[in-house]
Structures are given as structure tokens and as C-alpha cells.
Design an enzyme around this catalytic site. Structure first.
Site, short mmCIF file in Angstrom:
data_model
loop_
_atom_site.label_atom_id
_atom_site.label_comp_id
_atom_site.label_asym_id
_atom_site.label_seq_id
_atom_site.Cartn_x
_atom_site.Cartn_y
_atom_site.Cartn_z
N ILE A 137 1.08 -1.28 0.00
CA ILE A 137 0.10 -0.02 0.05
C ILE A 137 1.08 1.26 0.02
O ILE A 137 2.06 1.45 0.52
CB ILE A 137 -1.01 -0.16 1.14
N CYS A 138 0.50 2.28 -0.52
CA CYS A 138 1.06 3.69 -0.70
C CYS A 138 2.52 3.25 -1.32
O CYS A 138 2.92 3.13 -2.34
CB CYS A 138 1.07 4.17 0.71
N GLY A 139 3.38 4.06 -0.48
CA GLY A 139 4.87 4.24 -1.10
C GLY A 139 5.65 2.82 -1.23
O GLY A 139 6.26 2.64 -2.24
#
Length: 208
Positions: free
Chosen positions: A108-110
Site C-alpha cells: 500500500i502507498c509508498g
């Protein structure tokens, strides 16, 4: 309410490192644990790390100690450090080992940018915070980017930072904690505050 894994199911491993985004995996780990999965934290070393929110976490084991055959899933959470250097690249390489071994990974995300830099999104449908964010990594998978809340493709779950509930939905479905109508109801309850979804889950809980 949740389903139960087989008694011999291996733990789920949550990667933790300094600046990890503590809000992104709360739904996921809470309902995995309620569903019978043991959640273990894995860090670069055994030295405690500090989240963006200031939570200090002591890893249960180091990344070098983690083997795909000892896990049901590897979760890679977002962190500032995914975008400020190569310190977290070994976690992306561990994800490669997991996927090569047929053990799922959820990012998730970065962490999606870390997987993009490692080439792991080049041939899988995926999503992230935004298409330009991943394009800045120079990866070759832009044609496989999907504008949606979360994506699962061949054992790899991806989501952006604003979609922790959708991220959890994909993981819980992948590991069989919730399925079908119950998975949809769980998502509608926690994402949309739908009271009808609560009734579906409560009824299922009462049937157990």
C-alpha cells in the site's frame, strides 16, 4: 463472524520500518487476527522502529530471518523512506522472493513505488496513490495501472494511501477471512457505514 484459517496456517508478516504509515494496515491486521491468523512484525533489524504517528514497534524478527515458506502473506506498508533512498529496497526484494514462491504480498502507498522500482508491477495489474506517482519511478508497467481503490493480480494486492479499507477487503478475501456476501458487507460497513451491511454480518455471526 470471520472465517478461520486452517490450523496449520502460517503467520502473516507485517513489515515495519521507521516512518511506516500506521493507519494504512489497521483494518487489515485487526481482522486477520480476529480471523485466526497470527500477525508478526518484521523489521530491518530487531531495533524498535517509530511510525509516522510516533508509535514504537519492536519487530518480532528480522527481514533476513523471514522465509516465504514460513508465511501466509507479506504486508508492505507505506513510509516516507520508500521515496527518500534505497534503504527499503531489501523489502521489495523479499516481496519478489514471496511472489516467486507463490506466497502473496500486499503493498500500500509508498510500498507500491518500491515494488515498481523492483520491476514487480511491470506485468501485473496494479494501483497506487496516482499513476504519475508510479510513473516517476521509471517503471515499465504504466499500461497495467488501474484507476480503482485496490487491485489483486496473481497474488499481489496494491492500494493507495487513502484506501486502507479497500486494501483490507482485498487481503481478507485473498486469505478467506471473508468471502462473497460477507466480504461485500464488511466493506460496506467499514467504508460506507451502511447499517444494512451490519445486519448481514450480525446475522452471519448469530448463525455460528
Amino acid at each position: 463472524m470471520p472465517g478461520s484459517p486452517a490450523p496449520e496456517a502460517a503467520p502473516v508478516h507485517l513489515a515495519v520500518y521507521d516512518t511506516f504509515a500506521d493507519w494504512e494496515t489497521g483494518h487489515t491486521t485487526a481482522f486477520l487476527a480476529r480471523g485466526g491468523y497470527r500477525v508478526r512484525t518484521v523489521g530491518p533489524t530487531l531495533t524498535p522502529v517509530t511510525s509516522i504517528g510516533g508509535l514504537r514497534v519492536a519487530p518480532d524478527l528480522t527481514l533476513d530471518e523471514l522465509a516465504p515458506e514460513d508465511a501466509s502473506l507479506l504486508i508492505l506498508v507505506g513510509a516516507d523512506r520508500w521515496d527518500t533512498g534505497d534503504d527499503l529496497a531489501p523489502f521489495a526484494e523479499k516481496a519478489r522472493a514471496f511472489l516467486d514462491a507463490g506466497v502473496p504480498v500486499a503493498a500500500i502507498c509508498g510500498a507500491t513505488a518500491g515494488l515498481a522500482r523492483a520491476g514487480l508491477l511491470d506485468d501485473r495489474a496494479h494501483t497506487s496513490a496516482a499513476a504519475p506517482y508510479l510513473a516517476a519511478t521509471g517503471y515499465r508497467g504504466a499500461a497495467r495501472y488501474v484507476e480503482t481503490d485496490a487491485v489483486t493480480d496473481r497474488g499481489l494486492v496494491t492500494a493507495g494511501p487513502t484506501e486502507p479499507v479497500a486494501f483490507a477487503r482485498e487481503v481478507l478475501g485473498l486469505l478467506g477471512v471473508f468471502e462473497g456476501e460477507l466480504l461485500d458487507a464488511w466493506y460496506r460497513l467499514f467504508h460506507d457505514s451502511d447499517p444494512a451491511a451490519y445486519e448481514v454480518l450480525a446475522a452471519a455471526d448469530g448463525d455460528e
